[in-house]
Structures are given as structure tokens and as C-alpha cells.
Design a protein around this motif. Sequence first.
Motif, PDB file in Angstrom:
ATOM      1  N   GLN A 110     187.337  60.897  58.749  1.00 41.82           N
ATOM      2  CA  GLN A 110     188.551  61.707  58.781  1.00 41.82           C
ATOM      3  C   GLN A 110     189.800  60.864  58.573  1.00 41.82           C
ATOM      4  N   LYS A 111     189.895  59.782  59.324  1.00 45.08           N
ATOM      5  CA  LYS A 111     191.113  58.961  59.272  1.00 45.08           C
ATOM      6  C   LYS A 111     191.246  58.213  57.952  1.00 45.08           C
ATOM      7  N   ILE A 112     190.151  57.734  57.415  1.00 44.72           N
ATOM      8  CA  ILE A 112     190.219  57.037  56.131  1.00 44.72           C
ATOM      9  C   ILE A 112     190.720  57.973  55.044  1.00 44.72           C
ATOM     10  N   LEU A 113     190.229  59.202  55.030  1.00 48.73           N
ATOM     11  CA  LEU A 113     190.675  60.167  54.019  1.00 48.73           C
ATOM     12  C   LEU A 113     192.136  60.552  54.195  1.00 48.73           C
ATOM     13  N   LEU A 114     192.614  60.525  55.433  1.00 43.76           N
ATOM     14  CA  LEU A 114     194.017  60.843  55.706  1.00 43.76           C
ATOM     15  C   LEU A 114     194.936  59.634  55.547  1.00 43.76           C
ATOM     16  N   GLY A 115     194.345  58.474  55.276  1.00 45.59           N
ATOM     17  CA  GLY A 115     195.138  57.266  55.150  1.00 45.59           C
ATOM     18  C   GLY A 115     195.621  56.711  56.472  1.00 45.59           C
ATOM     19  N   GLN A 116     194.961  57.103  57.544  1.00 50.62           N
ATOM     20  CA  GLN A 116     195.341  56.639  58.875  1.00 50.62           C
ATOM     21  C   GLN A 116     194.483  55.449  59.281  1.00 50.62           C
ATOM     22  N   PRO A 117     195.017  54.533  60.090  1.00 53.74           N
ATOM     23  CA  PRO A 117     194.213  53.391  60.545  1.00 53.74           C
ATOM     24  C   PRO A 117     193.110  53.833  61.489  1.00 53.74           C
ATOM     25  N   ILE A 118     192.039  53.071  61.515  1.00 52.79           N
ATOM     26  CA  ILE A 118     190.944  53.321  62.445  1.00 52.79           C
ATOM     27  C   ILE A 118     190.940  52.233  63.511  1.00 52.79           C
ATOM     28  N   MET A 127     191.825  46.196  65.273  1.00 52.74           N
ATOM     29  CA  MET A 127     190.779  45.645  66.130  1.00 52.74           C
ATOM     30  C   MET A 127     191.171  45.794  67.593  1.00 52.74           C
ATOM     31  N   ARG A 128     190.243  46.358  68.386  1.00 50.09           N
ATOM     32  CA  ARG A 128     190.500  46.632  69.795  1.00 50.09           C
ATOM     33  C   ARG A 128     189.392  46.018  70.656  1.00 50.09           C
ATOM     34  N   PRO A 129     189.683  45.731  71.925  1.00 57.93           N
ATOM     35  CA  PRO A 129     188.650  45.226  72.822  1.00 57.93           C
ATOM     36  C   PRO A 129     187.636  46.318  73.168  1.00 57.93           C
ATOM     37  N   MET A 130     186.539  45.901  73.758  1.00 61.91           N
ATOM     38  CA  MET A 130     185.503  46.844  74.194  1.00 61.91           C
ATOM     39  C   MET A 130     186.090  47.831  75.188  1.00 61.91           C
ATOM     40  N   GLN A 131     185.705  49.088  75.058  1.00 56.14           N
ATOM     41  CA  GLN A 131     186.168  50.110  75.992  1.00 56.14           C
ATOM     42  C   GLN A 131     185.209  50.223  77.182  1.00 56.14           C
ATOM     43  N   PRO A 132     185.739  50.641  78.333  1.00 54.94           N
ATOM     44  CA  PRO A 132     184.852  50.832  79.500  1.00 54.94           C
ATOM     45  C   PRO A 132     183.722  51.811  79.178  1.00 54.94           C
ATOM     46  N   GLY A 138     174.841  62.046  60.663  1.00 54.42           N
ATOM     47  CA  GLY A 138     174.486  62.807  59.482  1.00 54.42           C
ATOM     48  C   GLY A 138     175.347  64.047  59.333  1.00 54.42           C
ATOM     49  N   PRO A 139     175.081  64.855  58.297  1.00 52.57           N
ATOM     50  CA  PRO A 139     175.813  66.113  58.104  1.00 52.57           C
ATOM     51  C   PRO A 139     175.735  67.011  59.327  1.00 52.57           C
ATOM     52  N   TRP A 140     176.797  67.756  59.571  1.00 51.33           N
ATOM     53  CA  TRP A 140     176.919  68.669  60.701  1.00 51.33           C
ATOM     54  C   TRP A 140     177.005  67.934  62.046  1.00 51.33           C
ATOM     55  N   GLY A 141     177.362  66.644  61.995  1.00 58.33           N
ATOM     56  CA  GLY A 141     177.399  65.831  63.201  1.00 58.33           C
ATOM     57  C   GLY A 141     178.582  66.109  64.107  1.00 58.33           C
ATOM     58  N   ARG A 142     178.697  65.287  65.153  1.00 56.72           N
ATOM     59  CA  ARG A 142     179.743  65.459  66.157  1.00 56.72           C
ATOM     60  C   ARG A 142     180.997  64.694  65.764  1.00 56.72           C
ATOM     61  N   PRO A 143     182.163  65.357  65.787  1.00 61.31           N
ATOM     62  CA  PRO A 143     183.409  64.693  65.398  1.00 61.31           C
ATOM     63  C   PRO A 143     183.835  63.558  66.313  1.00 61.31           C
ATOM     64  N   ASP A 144     183.278  63.478  67.525  1.00 61.15           N
ATOM     65  CA  ASP A 144     183.647  62.384  68.419  1.00 61.15           C
ATOM     66  C   ASP A 144     182.880  61.102  68.117  1.00 61.15           C
ATOM     67  N   MET A 145     181.901  61.162  67.225  1.00 64.33           N
ATOM     68  CA  MET A 145     181.151  59.961  66.857  1.00 64.33           C
ATOM     69  C   MET A 145     181.980  59.108  65.896  1.00 64.33           C
ATOM     70  N   ALA A 146     181.777  57.785  65.972  1.00 65.88           N
ATOM     71  CA  ALA A 146     182.632  56.854  65.233  1.00 65.88           C
ATOM     72  C   ALA A 146     182.620  57.119  63.733  1.00 65.88           C
ATOM     73  N   TYR A 147     181.439  57.271  63.129  1.00 63.88           N
ATOM     74  CA  TYR A 147     181.380  57.432  61.676  1.00 63.88           C
ATOM     75  C   TYR A 147     182.145  58.662  61.210  1.00 63.88           C
ATOM     76  N   PHE A 148     182.104  59.737  62.012  1.00 64.46           N
ATOM     77  CA  PHE A 148     182.760  60.999  61.680  1.00 64.46           C
ATOM     78  C   PHE A 148     184.279  60.841  61.784  1.00 64.46           C
ATOM     79  N   GLY A 149     184.742  60.299  62.918  1.00 64.57           N
ATOM     80  CA  GLY A 149     186.170  60.103  63.107  1.00 64.57           C
ATOM     81  C   GLY A 149     186.749  59.115  62.116  1.00 64.57           C
ATOM     82  N   PHE A 150     185.983  58.076  61.783  1.00 59.58           N
ATOM     83  CA  PHE A 150     186.454  57.106  60.792  1.00 59.58           C
ATOM     84  C   PHE A 150     186.644  57.777  59.433  1.00 59.58           C
ATOM     85  N   LEU A 204     178.695  47.182  63.496  1.00 63.27           N
ATOM     86  CA  LEU A 204     179.748  48.175  63.314  1.00 63.27           C
ATOM     87  C   LEU A 204     180.536  47.928  62.035  1.00 63.27           C
ATOM     88  N   MET A 205     180.846  46.681  61.728  1.00 65.31           N
ATOM     89  CA  MET A 205     181.603  46.382  60.513  1.00 65.31           C
ATOM     90  C   MET A 205     180.792  46.710  59.265  1.00 65.31           C
TER      91      MET A 205
END
Length: 337
Positions: A205-213, A280-285, A191-203, A261-262
Motif C-alpha cells: 500500500q505505502k509503496i504504491l502511494l509513495g509513502q515511506p515504509i 529503519m526502526r528498532p525491534m518492536q515489543p 497471499g491474495p485476500w490477506g490481512r492488511p496488518d501484515m507487513a507485505y500488505f501494508g508495504f 525481511l529485506m
Amino acid sequence: MTVGGPVLVTGAAGFIGHAVSERLLARGERVIGLDNFTDYYDVALKEARVARLVDNFDFRLVRGDIASPELLAELVAGNGVRRIVHLAAQAGVRYSIENPFAYEHSNLKGHLAVLEAARQAGNVEHLVYASSSSVYGERPLGGSGFREDEPCTAPVSLYAATKRSCELMSQSYATLYGLRMSGLRFFTVYGPWGRPDMAYFGFAQKILLGQPIEVYGEGKMARDFTYIDDIVDGVVGVLDKPPADGEHRLLNIGDCNPVGLMDMIATLERALGRQAVKLMRPMQPGDVTATYADISAIRDLTGYSPKVALEQGIERFVDWYLSEIEQGGRGPMAAVA
């Protein structure tokens, strides 16, 4: 609704901590907020959250380390604290692989310092603390939600192991000293004021910058996304329902509606009006395939019932995020401004 002394909220500059503090203040409570403003993510965002609280006469901010027993003892005993909402912790599953001793310090020593402060004060009526859905370990999606009475003996990350350790420490202090405690197993909060390390937040940022996720687990993961306002309802509801002397209870707090997630990414794309370039990436440890909260216990105790669906919650997050950019950006938003 002031009851006795002030409420101590640890992690008050954090995502959940600042929202809980805001709610308590709105209903007339006095709040002491403790935070050490670590740089795990941009401190400017933490400062911006706290700026929403500090003008309230009933809020006092203390900058300090949760793992300092002397500081915690002084804050609790010296201020007549009767209720504690302990949310301070080193968050992040993946970061626990890179920097394990940060978790030993904040999560284990920090939790122990809170327990000792409550024990020494001798009159704490209720200690509510943050645990995590990660304690359940790897579980395939399907069937019923995760239940609190399931064995949690196979954590797949150090973060999860520290959170389970905090639950066990709490049980021992409840048994030994009669403390009243409630551990809340949070499921993916957004939600608003959330943590930038969370997927929805980082996604976003990158979508608005035109960067791949980067989409881990080949997009086959699912999460029980829970909107911040619903989380606060649950936290405050539990705080108001202390258990009996010496009782330590564990409660799931989630949405009870896992989303792939999709599907989350598609919801975010619609809200932003842009398509993401997906790698698309494999599962992370340390990651798990799915989370799914059975919320029967907290619902029976408090009437907890999540109200905000993912689409509505993501739209609110995007509205907040874009407004921050329009205002010049704060911290992690500044890169998009």
C-alpha cells in the motif's frame, strides 16, 4: 467428498478461514461458516471474502461471537457437525499490547466455547484449530527449524501466551473427554485476500502511494513466509487424518525456508516495479527475530510439501492487489484507487 455432516469453519470471513471454506466447498463438502466481522481491520475486505462463498448452496454463513457457548453448542449439536476447523481468533502480536482483553475474549473464551461444544456434542470426529509459531518465543535464526517437541515456556507477547494457553486447554480436553484434536502452528501466511496488518500488505500500500515504509528490527528479522494455497493444503490434509481417541497433536505448518525481511521487501519492489523509501526502526515489543518451521511431522502425516516460492507468491499477491485497485478498490485497497 461429503463425509457426514457439515464442517464448521470458525473465522470464515478471515484470510485463512475463507480460503479453507472455499477449498472444502470445491470438493463437495457442506460448510457452516461462523464469523463476527470485528473491525480489527476493514470489514469491507471480510465482506468481500465472504461474498465469494455465499452463492454456494452448500455454504451457510452465521454472524456471531465465537465466545458464545450457547451459539457454539447449537451450531455443533444442532447441525450434526462432526468436524470443526477453528480459525477464529484475535490476531496480531502488536495489537495484543494495545488491547489485551480482546485476546482474552476471542482467543481464550472463544477456544473454550469450541472445546465445550465439541465435548457436549459427544460425536465430533476431529477438531483442527489454529495455533501460531509465536508460541516458540525468541529464537535466533540458524541451525534447524523449530520443532513441535521443543518447550514453549517463554512467550514474548500476550498473543503468543493465549495461543499456547489454547494448546494446553486442548490437551486437557483430549485427556478428560477423549476428543481428537490437531493444533496447527501457522508460520507467516501471505497471499491474495490477506490481512492488511501484515507487513507485505501494508508495504505494498505505502509503496504504491509513495509513502515511506517502517522496517522494524533494522531489517534483520526473518520469517518463514508460507503461501495461502500451501497452508490450505496442510489444513485440509490434517483434517482428513484424525488422530486416535483422546489424542491431541501439535503440528507446524510453514514453508521451511525462512527469508530475511529485506529480501522480502526487495521481492515486493520487483513485483510492484517501484522502490520503497525505507525508515529503519528498532525491534518492536512482542516481535521475535526469526521463525523457521520444521515440517517433518505434517509431511509424514499428510505428504504436505509447500509448492509456492516467495517470489511467485508475492507476484500473485501484487496481481490480485492491482486488479482490486483497477476495479475501484475494496476496503483497504480503496485508498490507492
